[in-house]
Scaffold this motif. Structure first.
Motif, PDB file in Angstrom:
ATOM      1  N   GLU A 159       0.814  -1.221   0.000  1.00 52.59           N
ATOM      2  CA  GLU A 159       0.000   0.000   0.000  1.00 52.59           C
ATOM      3  C   GLU A 159       0.845   1.267   0.000  1.00 52.59           C
ATOM      4  N   SER A 160       1.702   1.458   0.994  1.00 50.58           N
ATOM      5  CA  SER A 160       2.432   2.729   1.119  1.00 50.58           C
ATOM      6  C   SER A 160       3.416   2.959  -0.028  1.00 50.58           C
ATOM      7  N   VAL A 161       4.207   1.942  -0.367  1.00 50.35           N
ATOM      8  CA  VAL A 161       5.210   2.111  -1.429  1.00 50.35           C
ATOM      9  C   VAL A 161       4.555   2.336  -2.797  1.00 50.35           C
ATOM     10  N   PRO A 162       3.603   1.469  -3.238  1.00 54.17           N
ATOM     11  CA  PRO A 162       2.936   1.742  -4.522  1.00 54.17           C
ATOM     12  C   PRO A 162       2.170   3.072  -4.504  1.00 54.17           C
ATOM     13  N   GLN A 163       1.619   3.437  -3.348  1.00 56.95           N
ATOM     14  CA  GLN A 163       0.890   4.699  -3.244  1.00 56.95           C
ATOM     15  C   GLN A 163       1.829   5.880  -3.450  1.00 56.95           C
ATOM     16  N   LEU A 164       3.007   5.801  -2.849  1.00 56.38           N
ATOM     17  CA  LEU A 164       3.993   6.866  -3.026  1.00 56.38           C
ATOM     18  C   LEU A 164       4.413   6.968  -4.485  1.00 56.38           C
ATOM     19  N   LEU A 165       4.599   5.829  -5.137  1.00 57.13           N
ATOM     20  CA  LEU A 165       4.940   5.814  -6.560  1.00 57.13           C
ATOM     21  C   LEU A 165       3.830   6.455  -7.397  1.00 57.13           C
ATOM     22  N   LEU A 166       2.586   6.082  -7.120  1.00 55.60           N
ATOM     23  CA  LEU A 166       1.454   6.624  -7.877  1.00 55.60           C
ATOM     24  C   LEU A 166       1.317   8.126  -7.684  1.00 55.60           C
ATOM     25  N   GLN A 167       1.394   8.592  -6.439  1.00 55.07           N
ATOM     26  CA  GLN A 167       1.216  10.021  -6.179  1.00 55.07           C
ATOM     27  C   GLN A 167       2.373  10.841  -6.757  1.00 55.07           C
ATOM     28  N   LEU A 168       3.589  10.317  -6.719  1.00 55.93           N
ATOM     29  CA  LEU A 168       4.720  11.007  -7.351  1.00 55.93           C
ATOM     30  C   LEU A 168       4.529  11.097  -8.860  1.00 55.93           C
ATOM     31  N   TYR A 169       4.016  10.016  -9.453  1.00 54.02           N
ATOM     32  CA  TYR A 169       3.747  10.021 -10.892  1.00 54.02           C
ATOM     33  C   TYR A 169       2.702  11.085 -11.239  1.00 54.02           C
ATOM     34  N   ILE A 170       1.643  11.172 -10.431  1.00 56.37           N
ATOM     35  CA  ILE A 170       0.583  12.157 -10.678  1.00 56.37           C
ATOM     36  C   ILE A 170       1.119  13.578 -10.517  1.00 56.37           C
ATOM     37  N   VAL A 171       1.884  13.812  -9.451  1.00 55.75           N
ATOM     38  CA  VAL A 171       2.394  15.163  -9.168  1.00 55.75           C
ATOM     39  C   VAL A 171       3.452  15.584 -10.180  1.00 55.75           C
ATOM     40  N   CYS A 177       0.544  20.357  -6.884  1.00 60.37           N
ATOM     41  CA  CYS A 177       0.372  19.377  -5.811  1.00 60.37           C
ATOM     42  C   CYS A 177      -0.496  19.987  -4.723  1.00 60.37           C
ATOM     43  N   SER A 178      -1.571  19.303  -4.370  1.00 59.76           N
ATOM     44  CA  SER A 178      -2.470  19.800  -3.330  1.00 59.76           C
ATOM     45  C   SER A 178      -1.914  19.446  -1.951  1.00 59.76           C
ATOM     46  N   VAL A 179      -2.462  20.094  -0.942  1.00 63.78           N
ATOM     47  CA  VAL A 179      -2.044  19.822   0.434  1.00 63.78           C
ATOM     48  C   VAL A 179      -2.305  18.363   0.788  1.00 63.78           C
ATOM     49  N   LEU A 180      -3.437  17.837   0.331  1.00 64.30           N
ATOM     50  CA  LEU A 180      -3.784  16.449   0.636  1.00 64.30           C
ATOM     51  C   LEU A 180      -2.791  15.480   0.001  1.00 64.30           C
ATOM     52  N   GLN A 181      -2.320  15.803  -1.194  1.00 64.63           N
ATOM     53  CA  GLN A 181      -1.308  14.947  -1.835  1.00 64.63           C
ATOM     54  C   GLN A 181      -0.003  14.978  -1.056  1.00 64.63           C
ATOM     55  N   THR A 238       9.159   6.272 -11.329  1.00 60.86           N
ATOM     56  CA  THR A 238       8.263   7.384 -11.654  1.00 60.86           C
ATOM     57  C   THR A 238       8.664   8.029 -12.976  1.00 60.86           C
ATOM     58  N   LEU A 239       9.957   8.283 -13.158  1.00 65.62           N
ATOM     59  CA  LEU A 239      10.434   8.873 -14.418  1.00 65.62           C
ATOM     60  C   LEU A 239      10.128   7.959 -15.598  1.00 65.62           C
ATOM     61  N   LEU A 240      10.310   6.654 -15.408  1.00 69.24           N
ATOM     62  CA  LEU A 240      10.033   5.711 -16.495  1.00 69.24           C
ATOM     63  C   LEU A 240       8.537   5.670 -16.818  1.00 69.24           C
ATOM     64  N   LEU A 241       7.692   5.809 -15.785  1.00 66.64           N
ATOM     65  CA  LEU A 241       6.250   5.855 -16.023  1.00 66.64           C
ATOM     66  C   LEU A 241       5.855   7.143 -16.749  1.00 66.64           C
ATOM     67  N   ILE A 242       6.516   8.249 -16.402  1.00 66.68           N
ATOM     68  CA  ILE A 242       6.266   9.503 -17.109  1.00 66.68           C
ATOM     69  C   ILE A 242       6.688   9.378 -18.577  1.00 66.68           C
TER      70      ILE A 242
END
Length: 391
Positions: A159-171, A177-181, A238-242
């Motif tokens: 959960e935490s590691v994939p979530q960090l990857l996903l949110q970094l990709y989005i940001v 980047c919102s406060v919640l992110q 994240t860079l590779l996903l971008i």
């Protein structure tokens, strides 16, 4: 034979009890911010992002509930039976445990057990224990803490590691980047840090033939090694996903390779075949982001191979983005992220070498007592011995 008081390192202290509360706070905060973020994405019409955010939360919860219930069920074979002949754990019957885990409360029940029993021992002691009884009580608390730390490690990498990857990709991929992110990524980061150190210390405390990780510098160096290598790897992915969303296929391949390697090693962690397959799949996820010793054996060659590939990915990611997206060359974004990846990789690998050369606790095989021997091995002890040993 004179029996001496166990050293403080062998006791479940008030500080450890307070740190358990801190771990619970990080766990709840991580899940709460991710759920809030998923709702935010849904309201804004970003249904894919909302779905992925929820998938990681629910996936981590589901897997940890499965293992938590299975371990409770195994532990029932090691505890006293009620007068009716029904096995229980802390007064909870099998039916009660099923209901708790169906509602996702398995880890919370473990936190409650540990905090309640720990409070009675370290804050309001009402019994005058002999030295042996005191040792058994504290050993039981550490067994409970170790089970919890193993489940938290699963939750962290699912959960935490994939979530960090996903949110970094989005940001990073969409700007802004919102406060919640920020809160979501911060809780994920600190949850990763906490679970790694807590697991490491609980594991080494629970294995009689391995020296406990000393506080201070060794813990700090180990934490830096893990955080720098994991987070630089997450940034590279994240860079590779971008660069291309099809990188997700490559990550799936890496997971399959890690799962297959774990299968080849023939791990023996679970009491059933189906659970063992799920365990190996989870270890495949962990190996996608960091190295762990799957069977507690000498893994110098495996670590060299793993971190050689790790270094290759971390160097290739920013270079590929610069070559294939020329508009980013010289941009503040690429320079900053590239510096974090390379700097984090170098610092992480330096800390790895320092830790294992100078600070790694050496094995210390426990001698069996002339009268008591090593005693009968419980299911909890077998879990610890067959789990991830080091990394």
């Amino acid at each position: 034979m004179t029996t001496q008081m166990p050293p403080s390192d062998n006791q479940y202290t008030k500080l450890r009890w307070l740190l358990t509360i801190a771990g619970l706070f990080l766990y709840v905060g991580d899940i709460w911010t991710d759920i809030r973020l998923a709702v935010k994405y849904f309201r804004e019409g970003h249904f894919v992002w909302a779905g992925l955010t929820l998938v990681f939360v629910l996936g981590g919860l589901l897997v940890t509930q499965i293992f938590s219930y299975a371990w409770y069920r195994d532990d029932m074979k090691d505890v006293m039976m009620t007068p009716e002949g029904e096995p229980t754990v802390s007064g909870l019957s099998r039916g009660s445990l099923v209901v708790l885990h169906l509602f996702g409360m398995g880890i919370f029940s473990r936190y409650c057990r540990l905090l309640k029993k720990g409070f009675a021992v370290v804050w309001t002691p009402r019994h005058s224990y002999t030295v042996d009884e005191r040792s058994d009580v504290h050993k039981n608390l550490f067994c409970m803490a170790t089970d919890l730390s193993m489940l938290k490690l699963f939750e962290t990498f699912l959960e935490s590691v994939p979530q960090l990857l996903l949110q970094l990709y989005i940001v990073l991929g969409n700007g802004g980047c919102s406060v919640l992110q920020y809160f979501s990524m911060a809780f994920s980061f600190f949850n990763i840090a906490w679970s790694l150190v807590d697991y490491r210390r609980c594991l080494r405390r629970s294995l009689p033939h391995i020296g406990e990780m000393p506080s201070g510098l060794p813990t700090a160096i180990y934490l830096l090694y893990k955080l720098c290598t994991i987070n630089s790897h997450i940034l590279s992915y994240t860079l590779l996903l971008i660069l291309s969303p099809y990188t997700a296929i490559g990550l799936t391949v890496l997971w399959l390779v890690g799962t297959t390697w774990t299968h080849v090693l023939q791990t023996n962690f679970c009491s059933s075949r189906r659970l063992e397959l799920l365990y190996r799949a989870v270890i495949g996820v962990i190996l996608t982001f960091t190295f762990f010793n799957v069977k507690g054996e000498d893994t110098k060659v495996a670590m060299i191979v793993y971190y050689s590939f790790y270094a290759f990915v971390n160097i290739a990611a920013p270079l590929l983005l610069a070559l294939l997206k020329p508009e980013l060359q010289g941009s503040t974004f690429l320079l900053t992220v590239g510096f974090l990846i390379i700097g984090g990789s170098v610092l992480g690998l330096v800390c790895l070498v320092l830790y294992y050369l100078l600070l790694h606790p050496r094995e210390k095989w426990r001698e069996a007592d002339e009268v008591d021997g090593l005693g009968k091995e419980t299911h909890a002890a077998k879990r610890v011995q067959n789990f991830l040993q080091s990394g």
